[in-house]
Design a protein around this motif. Sequence first.
Motif, mmCIF file in Angstrom:
data_model
loop_
_atom_site.group_PDB
_atom_site.id
_atom_site.type_symbol
_atom_site.label_atom_id
_atom_site.label_comp_id
_atom_site.label_asym_id
_atom_site.label_seq_id
_atom_site.Cartn_x
_atom_site.Cartn_y
_atom_site.Cartn_z
ATOM 1 N N THR A 2 8.068 6.488 -5.107
ATOM 2 C CA THR A 2 6.945 5.882 -4.402
ATOM 3 C C THR A 2 6.660 6.676 -3.136
ATOM 4 O OG1 THR A 2 7.693 3.732 -5.213
ATOM 5 C CG2 THR A 2 6.069 3.723 -3.457
ATOM 6 N N LEU A 4 5.183 6.710 0.454
ATOM 7 C CA LEU A 4 4.883 5.777 1.536
ATOM 8 C C LEU A 4 4.489 6.558 2.783
ATOM 9 C CD1 LEU A 4 7.918 3.379 1.070
ATOM 10 C CD2 LEU A 4 5.610 3.040 0.235
ATOM 11 N N PRO A 38 2.221 1.908 1.328
ATOM 12 C CA PRO A 38 2.073 2.896 0.260
ATOM 13 C C PRO A 38 0.793 3.699 0.455
ATOM 14 C CG PRO A 38 1.566 0.709 -0.557
ATOM 15 C CD PRO A 38 2.072 0.535 0.843
ATOM 16 N N THR A 46 -4.658 2.475 3.671
ATOM 17 C CA THR A 46 -3.413 3.228 3.863
ATOM 18 C C THR A 46 -3.066 3.364 5.343
ATOM 19 O OG1 THR A 46 -3.805 4.460 1.836
ATOM 20 C CG2 THR A 46 -2.250 5.409 3.390
ATOM 21 N N ALA A 92 4.259 -1.678 -3.800
ATOM 22 C CA ALA A 92 3.035 -0.874 -3.727
ATOM 23 C C ALA A 92 1.972 -1.442 -4.664
ATOM 24 C CB ALA A 92 3.334 0.572 -4.082
#
Length: 164
Positions: A2, A4, A38, A46, A92
């Motif tokens: 993931t 981030l 995320p 974001t 996420a």
Amino acid sequence: MTLLVHLTPAKNVRSIRRAGIRATSPGRNNVTGVYCLPVLPSYQITYQWGRELRRNGQRTLVAVHFRIPDDEPVWVGHYNAPPVQLGSAAAAALIAEQQDARGYELLLPRPIQAAEIHRIRGVNRVTGWRYMPNAHGRPPCGCPVCNPRGAYGAAKIRKAYLDE
């Protein structure tokens, strides 16, 4: 893995490149960690916390992008609701599927190692919201917590708050 992003003042870049990000932010449930979000297709979602973080006096923020395993446990939720613990990929996905994801946050309860950092970049200065999502057109709160003494325009806001 993931991807981030963590927002931090630009003055911390040298330290972050050398040693990573320390887990010092106090979260709920007596957990300290690193606040992040995320990386989503929406730039505004974001980097939504950027404008609110600038209220504390930091003018230049940078985004630190890092990767963690998909099953890494994190705390996720809206800033004014109790968080839940999920894997990073599930967290996420939870944020991405929200109709209005403004105000969501993710707390990783461990430090970020320098080797996990993908890149560091500047952030657009006008991204995000102030005070709270959908605050535009609503009068600001005049309580001492929201408007501490010495903050720009705080005396005028507190006076209007007390006159109501």
